[in-house]
Design an enzyme around this catalytic site. Structure first.
Site, PDB file in Angstrom:
ATOM      1  CB  SER A 239      -0.995   0.012   1.166  1.00  0.00           C
ATOM      2  OG  SER A 239      -1.947   0.843   1.029  1.00  0.00           O
TER       3      SER A 239
ATOM      4  CG  ASP B 256      -6.818  -1.743  -3.881  1.00  0.00           C
ATOM      5  OD1 ASP B 256      -7.484  -1.082  -3.054  1.00  0.00           O
ATOM      6  OD2 ASP B 256      -5.761  -2.007  -3.794  1.00  0.00           O
TER       7      ASP B 256
ATOM      8  CG  HIS C 138      -5.953  -1.856   0.035  1.00  0.00           C
ATOM      9  ND1 HIS C 138      -5.216  -1.171  -0.936  1.00  0.00           N
ATOM     10  CD2 HIS C 138      -5.257  -1.386   1.051  1.00  0.00           C
ATOM     11  CE1 HIS C 138      -4.277  -0.297  -0.671  1.00  0.00           C
ATOM     12  NE2 HIS C 138      -4.156  -0.408   0.608  1.00  0.00           N
TER      13      HIS C 138
END
Length: 356
Positions: free
Chosen positions: A151, A277, A306
């Protein structure tokens, strides 16, 4: 390390039937991944500006230590994560199966103790990463350095690789659930109910960190704007950007997003991304630059959320992203997987999205 990254074929991904949607994959990832089996040795290093960073070197329960010349992977966590984030622990376990050591870098203020400086960390800050890489390279001169980011940490990693080109210390890397365009990702979250739920959670945590330093920050920032911020863009415009030298949120997003840096990367990288996502605007993924680069391999799927990518059964879940990350890095480092990895490979199959 001579393996052609484009030759890497990701194993198929089948989302767990009991976690059917993007939000289930995203939310449950932190709870399903086991917290045990990894023990850390923490080292605090002083930064040139008088602050500190905490590095957590992993040892795996039941596994003998590896030699100091064994490949070493630096793992970089996501927004408000840490070395104890479930995906960091899972990747540490997976890497050990391929003879790769793991060390997790905690961003400033994320290791359980407030950092000293007024500044924190942000999605475009690569200076601390470069500092840690130089430290590791000097301490382990015979160990190939690898990296993996998740991320926000993946954005930082890719930006560094693009900035440094073939001058990076990193020999190969993996980036999972990358926010290639920070502004468009922020805007996407604002358009859905669940997106706003995620944002409120993170903004509350970020606001608490700024509040803890409010007296020291003084009138450099507008405290009322920070308190009233409800979106990433509002918070970043009032706090993140102003404290770290940007001219507002748009300038911060533009200069910090990793997408424009992909074309400058000169080491093998695996990009792991799900089309569903909730944090990433799929239309902002630079498919053209990815396809044109000989350095970028892809493991793109239709589903996975995600930093989710959970398959298998409730009693025996399989964490596809971490396993594919370890397999890619093992191939690049030329290490052989342990027997149990070979046995379990291919047991969880589903059509993988071949977009590149």
């Amino acid at each position: 390390m001579t393996a052609d990254p484009k030759s890497f074929q990701p194993r198929p991904f089948r989302p767990a039937w009991w976690l059917p949607g993007a939000h289930a994959q995203t939310v449950m990832g932190r709870f399903v991944r086991p917290p045990h089996g990894v023990k850390y040795h923490r080292e605090r290093v002083e930064t040139p500006d008088g602050d500190f960073l905490d590095l957590d070197f992993a040892s795996i329960q039941g596994a003998p230590p590896l030699a100091e010349n064994a490949p070493l992977c630096l793992i970089i966590h996501g927004l408000e994560g840490s070395a104890h984030s479930a995906y960091v622990l899972e990747l540490s376990r997976a890497l050990r199966e391929y003879g790769i050591r793991a060390v997790a870098m905690n961003f400033r203020g994320c290791s359980g103790e407030p950092n000293r400086a007024l500044r924190f960390y942000h999605a475009g800050e690569t200076g601390d990463l470069e500092f840690v890489l130089e430290l590791l390279a000097s301490r382990f001169p015979d160990a190939p350095l690898l990296a993996a980011g998740f991320s926000l940490g993946a954005n930082v990693l890719l930006k560094h690789l693009g900035e440094r080109g073939d001058g990076t210390r990193i020999r190969a890397a993996v980036a999972v659930s990358v926010p290639f365009d920070l502004g468009r990702g922020s805007d996407k979250l604002d358009r859905s109910f669940m997106g706003r739920v995620y944002v409120r959670h993170f903004v509350r945590r970020l606001r608490a960190k700024f509040n803890a330093k409010a007296e020291r920050i003084g009138d450099r920032l507008d405290a009322e704007r920070i308190r009233s911020a409800r979106t990433f863009r509002e918070f970043d415009d009032a706090a993140t950007a102003r404290l770290h030298g940007f001219d507002g949120a748009e300038d911060y997003y533009s200069r910090s997003s990793s997408g424009p840096y992909l074309r400058h990367i000169r080491v093998p990288v695996l990009l792991v991304q799900a089309a569903d996502d909730p944090f990433v605007d799929e239309t902002a993924i630079p498919y053209g630059d990815i396809a044109a680069s000989p350095w970028l391999a892809t493991a793109f799927t239709e589903r996975g959320g995600h930093v989710g990518f959970i398959s298998g059964s409730p009693r025996r879940p399989w964490f596809w992203a971490e396993r594919e990350a370890a397999r890619f890095l093992g191939a690049q480092a030329g290490t052989e997987p342990a027997l149990n990895v070979r046995q379990e490979a291919g047991q969880h199959g589903h059509k993988t999205k071949r977009r590149i």
